[in-house]
Design a protein around this motif. Structure first.
Motif, PDB file in Angstrom:
ATOM      1  N   VAL A  37       2.103 -16.723   5.865  1.00 18.26           N
ATOM      2  CA  VAL A  37       2.404 -15.593   4.998  1.00 18.26           C
ATOM      3  C   VAL A  37       1.260 -14.573   4.940  1.00 18.26           C
ATOM      4  N   VAL A  38       0.019 -15.011   5.023  1.00 17.54           N
ATOM      5  CA  VAL A  38      -1.107 -14.076   4.983  1.00 17.54           C
ATOM      6  C   VAL A  38      -1.089 -13.175   6.219  1.00 17.54           C
ATOM      7  N   ALA A  39      -0.891 -13.781   7.382  1.00 15.81           N
ATOM      8  CA  ALA A  39      -0.836 -12.987   8.613  1.00 15.81           C
ATOM      9  C   ALA A  39       0.358 -12.031   8.571  1.00 15.81           C
ATOM     10  N   TRP A  40       1.489 -12.490   8.066  1.00 21.32           N
ATOM     11  CA  TRP A  40       2.681 -11.644   7.958  1.00 21.32           C
ATOM     12  C   TRP A  40       2.415 -10.458   7.022  1.00 21.32           C
ATOM     13  N   ALA A  41       1.774 -10.732   5.897  1.00 26.65           N
ATOM     14  CA  ALA A  41       1.457  -9.669   4.937  1.00 26.65           C
ATOM     15  C   ALA A  41       0.468  -8.670   5.534  1.00 26.65           C
ATOM     16  N   ILE A  42      -0.503  -9.146   6.299  1.00 31.79           N
ATOM     17  CA  ILE A  42      -1.445  -8.235   6.960  1.00 31.79           C
ATOM     18  C   ILE A  42      -0.701  -7.396   7.989  1.00 31.79           C
ATOM     19  N   GLY A  43       0.258  -7.971   8.676  1.00 28.82           N
ATOM     20  CA  GLY A  43       1.074  -7.201   9.615  1.00 28.82           C
ATOM     21  C   GLY A  43       1.857  -6.107   8.905  1.00 28.82           C
ATOM     22  N   VAL A  44       2.404  -6.422   7.739  1.00 25.66           N
ATOM     23  CA  VAL A  44       3.108  -5.413   6.949  1.00 25.66           C
ATOM     24  C   VAL A  44       2.126  -4.330   6.516  1.00 25.66           C
ATOM     25  N   ALA A  45       0.935  -4.727   6.067  1.00 25.94           N
ATOM     26  CA  ALA A  45      -0.081  -3.763   5.642  1.00 25.94           C
ATOM     27  C   ALA A  45      -0.495  -2.872   6.806  1.00 25.94           C
ATOM     28  N   ARG A  46      -0.595  -3.442   7.990  1.00 23.13           N
ATOM     29  CA  ARG A  46      -0.946  -2.660   9.181  1.00 23.13           C
ATOM     30  C   ARG A  46       0.082  -1.559   9.422  1.00 23.13           C
ATOM     31  N   LEU A  47       1.347  -1.895   9.313  1.00 25.20           N
ATOM     32  CA  LEU A  47       2.405  -0.893   9.490  1.00 25.20           C
ATOM     33  C   LEU A  47       2.379   0.143   8.374  1.00 25.20           C
ATOM     34  N   GLN A  48       2.139  -0.290   7.146  1.00 32.52           N
ATOM     35  CA  GLN A  48       2.068   0.647   6.020  1.00 32.52           C
ATOM     36  C   GLN A  48       0.872   1.589   6.167  1.00 32.52           C
ATOM     37  N   LEU A  49      -0.245   1.075   6.667  1.00 30.05           N
ATOM     38  CA  LEU A  49      -1.424   1.913   6.904  1.00 30.05           C
ATOM     39  C   LEU A  49      -1.137   2.926   8.007  1.00 30.05           C
ATOM     40  N   ALA A  50      -0.435   2.511   9.039  1.00 30.76           N
ATOM     41  CA  ALA A  50      -0.059   3.454  10.107  1.00 30.76           C
ATOM     42  C   ALA A  50       0.829   4.556   9.535  1.00 30.76           C
ATOM     43  N   ASN A  51       1.753   4.201   8.657  1.00 29.08           N
ATOM     44  CA  ASN A  51       2.600   5.207   7.997  1.00 29.08           C
ATOM     45  C   ASN A  51       1.750   6.173   7.177  1.00 29.08           C
ATOM     46  N   ALA A  52       0.801   5.641   6.422  1.00 23.45           N
ATOM     47  CA  ALA A  52      -0.063   6.487   5.593  1.00 23.45           C
ATOM     48  C   ALA A  52      -0.903   7.417   6.465  1.00 23.45           C
ATOM     49  N   ASN A  53      -1.408   6.908   7.578  1.00 21.21           N
ATOM     50  CA  ASN A  53      -2.209   7.739   8.483  1.00 21.21           C
ATOM     51  C   ASN A  53      -1.369   8.842   9.112  1.00 21.21           C
ATOM     52  N   ARG A  54      -0.131   8.519   9.508  1.00 21.26           N
ATOM     53  CA  ARG A  54       0.762   9.537  10.059  1.00 21.26           C
ATOM     54  C   ARG A  54       1.056  10.608   9.017  1.00 21.26           C
ATOM     55  N   ALA A  55       1.316  10.184   7.794  1.00 15.07           N
ATOM     56  CA  ALA A  55       1.596  11.146   6.728  1.00 15.07           C
ATOM     57  C   ALA A  55       0.389  12.055   6.499  1.00 15.07           C
ATOM     58  N   GLN A  56      -0.816  11.501   6.541  1.00 21.31           N
ATOM     59  CA  GLN A  56      -2.020  12.311   6.362  1.00 21.31           C
ATOM     60  C   GLN A  56      -2.175  13.310   7.499  1.00 21.31           C
ATOM     61  N   ARG A  57      -1.906  12.872   8.717  1.00 27.97           N
ATOM     62  CA  ARG A  57      -1.995  13.800   9.852  1.00 27.97           C
ATOM     63  C   ARG A  57      -0.969  14.930   9.709  1.00 27.97           C
ATOM     64  N   ARG A  58       0.235  14.614   9.238  1.00 28.32           N
ATOM     65  CA  ARG A  58       1.237  15.662   9.017  1.00 28.32           C
ATOM     66  C   ARG A  58       0.759  16.646   7.960  1.00 28.32           C
TER      67      ARG A  58
END
Length: 180
Positions: free
Chosen positions: A58-79
């Motif tokens: 579950v920890v690795a899965w949650a970090i994977g979810v966080a990785r995707l959420q961080l990528a979303n946040a970074n894309r939004a910031q670039r926009r």
């Protein structure tokens, strides 16, 4: 989360993952972004609680979810950054630069940058955009009287800052009529 056992499982999962996910995010983003992304990650975990893997994964899965959420946040910031670049004057026309550049212009910009944001804005509206207090009031969504007062105070603050670097400008005291 309909059953108490599902809720208890989710709460236990949060206890297991929140610190590792936070550490992961803090190493990759500024603190505010990290906390925002952590919140978004926990929301995703809440929504997908029935798909969560076993406790060991579950920890690795949650970090994977966080990785995707961080990528979303970074894309939004670039926009947002691209949008700001489009709507701000990054490369003014050459005629404007020739007419509005020089040491005084840079000093004015520096002083404006040092003023409170509200003071700098009212001065720009008045001096650069050539708006009257009545028009400034419309832009700022305030009364004409309030705009006039804000403009007066901002001009005084600007003048005070200007005099720090140009003590001889403005009113010059004379000794006319004084006896030696």
């Amino acid at each position: 989360m309909s059953s108490p056992s599902a809720r208890a499982r989710f709460e236990e999962t949060v206890r297991l993952v929140v610190d590792p996910v936070r550490r992961y995010l803090w190493r990759r983003a500024d603190p505010a972004t990290a906390e925002d992304v952590l919140s978004e990650t926990l929301i995703v975990l809440w929504r997908r609680h029935e798909r969560m893997p076993a406790d060991a994964e579950v920890v690795a899965w949650a970090i994977g979810v966080a990785r995707l959420q961080l990528a979303n946040a970074n894309r939004a910031q670039r926009r947002r950054d691209r949008l700001v670049a489009k709507i701000t004057v990054l490369d003014p026309p050459a005629a404007f630069v020739a007419e509005h550049s020089g040491p005084v212009d840079e000093e004015v910009r520096a002083i404006l940058a040092g003023l409170r944001t509200a003071d700098a804005e009212v001065l720009r509206l008045w001096a650069w955009d050539e708006l009257a207090p009545r028009e400034i009031a419309i832009v700022l969504g305030t009364t004409v009287n309030a705009a006039t007062v804000r403009l007066h105070r901002a001009r005084r603050r600007f003048e005070g800052e200007w005099r720090k670097t140009h003590p001889g400008s403005g009113h010059i005291e004379t000794r006319e009529g004084d006896e030696p």
